[in-house]
Motif scaffolding. Sequence first.
Motif, short mmCIF file in Angstrom:
data_model
loop_
_atom_site.label_atom_id
_atom_site.label_comp_id
_atom_site.label_asym_id
_atom_site.label_seq_id
_atom_site.Cartn_x
_atom_site.Cartn_y
_atom_site.Cartn_z
N TYR A 138 -2.36 22.76 11.35
CA TYR A 138 -1.70 23.32 12.43
C TYR A 138 -0.35 22.45 12.69
O TYR A 138 0.79 23.17 12.99
N GLU A 139 -0.49 21.08 12.46
CA GLU A 139 0.50 20.29 12.78
C GLU A 139 1.98 20.64 11.67
O GLU A 139 2.97 20.67 12.07
N SER A 191 3.53 23.62 12.58
CA SER A 191 4.27 23.48 13.69
C SER A 191 5.77 23.05 13.39
O SER A 191 6.75 23.41 13.82
N PRO A 239 1.99 18.16 25.06
CA PRO A 239 0.98 18.47 23.98
C PRO A 239 -0.39 17.47 24.13
O PRO A 239 -1.40 17.95 24.20
N GLU A 244 -5.78 21.00 28.29
CA GLU A 244 -5.53 22.30 27.87
C GLU A 244 -5.16 23.30 28.95
O GLU A 244 -5.91 23.09 30.04
N THR A 256 -0.30 28.40 27.35
CA THR A 256 -0.80 28.92 25.99
C THR A 256 -0.50 30.19 25.81
O THR A 256 0.49 30.89 25.07
N LEU A 261 3.68 23.51 18.59
CA LEU A 261 4.12 22.32 19.60
C LEU A 261 4.76 21.50 18.91
O LEU A 261 4.72 21.15 17.59
N VAL A 302 4.85 18.36 17.80
CA VAL A 302 3.86 17.05 17.48
C VAL A 302 3.94 16.49 16.04
O VAL A 302 4.53 17.28 15.18
N PRO A 311 -5.11 15.38 17.46
CA PRO A 311 -4.86 15.53 19.04
C PRO A 311 -6.29 15.06 19.65
O PRO A 311 -7.28 15.07 19.17
N SER A 344 -7.25 18.33 24.96
CA SER A 344 -5.61 18.74 25.04
C SER A 344 -5.09 19.80 24.81
O SER A 344 -5.95 20.86 24.06
N TRP A 353 -2.50 20.43 22.72
CA TRP A 353 -2.51 20.51 21.42
C TRP A 353 -3.94 20.84 20.80
O TRP A 353 -3.91 21.67 19.67
N ARG A 395 -4.33 24.16 18.35
CA ARG A 395 -4.76 23.85 16.94
C ARG A 395 -6.30 24.43 16.58
O ARG A 395 -6.56 25.19 15.26
#
Length: 520
Positions: free
Chosen positions: A181-182, A185, A213, A217, A222, A268, A270, A276, A280, A282, A286
Amino acid sequence: MILTGQSPFFGEQSILSGFPLRPHPDAPIPDMAAGLTEILEEARLSARALMDYGSHLLNPTVRLGVTGLSRAGKTVFITALVHGLLRGGRFPVFDALTTGRIATARLEPQPDDAVPRFNYEGHVHTLIEERRWPESTSDISELRLAIAFQRRSGAERTLTIDIVDYPGEWLLDLPLLDKSYERWSAESLALSRQQPRATLAAAWHAHLATLDPLGREDEQATLTAAKLFTEYLRACRDERFAMSLLPPGRFLMPGGLKGSPALTFAPLDVAADGTPPGRSLWAMMRRRYDSYKSIAVRPFFRDHFARLDRQIVLVDALAAFNAGPTALRDLEAALAGILDCFNVGRGSLWSALFRPRIERILFAATKADHLHRSSHDRLEAILRRMLDRAAMRAELAGASIDVVALAAVRATREAEVQRGREHLPSILGTPIAGEQAGGETFDGETEVATFPGDLPTDLDSLFSDNSTFRGLTAAQPDESDYRFLRFRPPLLEHGPDETPALPHIRLDRALQFLIGDRLE
Ligand SMILES: Nc1nc2c(ncn2[C@@H]2O[C@H](COP(=O)(O)OP(=O)(O)OP(=O)(O)O)[C@@H](O)[C@H]2O)c(=O)[nH]1
Ligand SMILES: [Mg+2]
């Protein structure tokens, strides 16, 4: 034919190493879970391969994938191809037909109960009787065709062809399987900060700047992020920009997943190698990104893509010309992404069972009838050049690849228009109601001759970084260098019990490459 050869890469690469199957981020013992998923996935793939292989022995079958980004011409291509086979089209280059070895071709019930049937009859009616193009389709569909033919040796055989129509956007999702995911992103954000994307991303970027991030949550935040991100992707696809590289594909082509949490996430800002904290924003994004991969991407690969033998990728290069140099570069990046998918998808631990899978790939520039014949070879050369450059990046080899400029349904005829002393190679057709050119709006009934512009012959300057031809992205419609009008399907005179042949350009060449060898 351009790129051929056997790749050691395909032979040795396994699906597992090509697409590491990631465990759920919250899974307790990641390595063991990953191992189990891999084993299950492989077992499923190999069981399917065995089943396919068994039925193939009884009944020779070709699974032909037809893909292309939205509006590339998939539905029209399949309709015209099947129509030509069922009715016997004018296909001088399609050897089995011209030599009289095809006895009959008929539609049969398709093998996969969970896949919608391609609405062939409806599309033929719309094209021929109503002179309209079929409606846009946004899901996978399938059609089975059986061809009774005589081999060159004289033996009588039946070849079954399963045609699978799927959105090219889904194909461009396959690289996500190998991406965290990171990383996704970071890449998506970097791309969205280049022009003309940055302008289109303004609203989403402004919302992104308000998000923390590491904060708790938050479903509403989102939802808004996903909505604004989707709107940005949709704006990039608009014909003025004609961008091609817009993953995740289901955001624009949701199929059956519209509104599900697996489609409710967004990039995001990040760290690409960060982790994460629990609960959160993030972590939530994810988790959903990972669900997207396991719910949408992996099943598509397993159930459809991995089972194809032949593939045609339809490319609307003229839409990119209409939009301008950035769109052309974006299309090239998308082609590189598509080539990557064919690399990754071929090998497997059970490669002996799988092989040969995707042995032939045809890249076809569609809608060549928007150009005068004198530019057809140029269109082919431009696509070939884009693929050569993309192939260098994608280290492609292994399957036979060919390139063709075609029109599945030819909506225009050719003419020469005199302008002063010049004779311009032009095309004649009926523009769709509402199309505009030279200050005129067309009514959908009147036939006009237009000079759409010659495609360039100097490919080096076309693909140089400072290529400056003007398209809709930067110029007003009447100032752009290319303007390809949309025409209505052709008027075909025919009696009440007659099925007219659909005119085309080089559709027979495509058929010969895709299935000609299986009818030898
Ligand atoms: N002139 C001409 N136009 C075509 C041809 N094929 C497609 N088009 C045009 O391109 C549009 C899209 O074609 P489709 O076959 O619906 O494309 P698709 O890839 O199935 O599109 P989606 O289902 O929306 O992803 C049509 O509505 C036509 O305007 C062709 O052979 N000639
Ligand atoms: Mg379609």
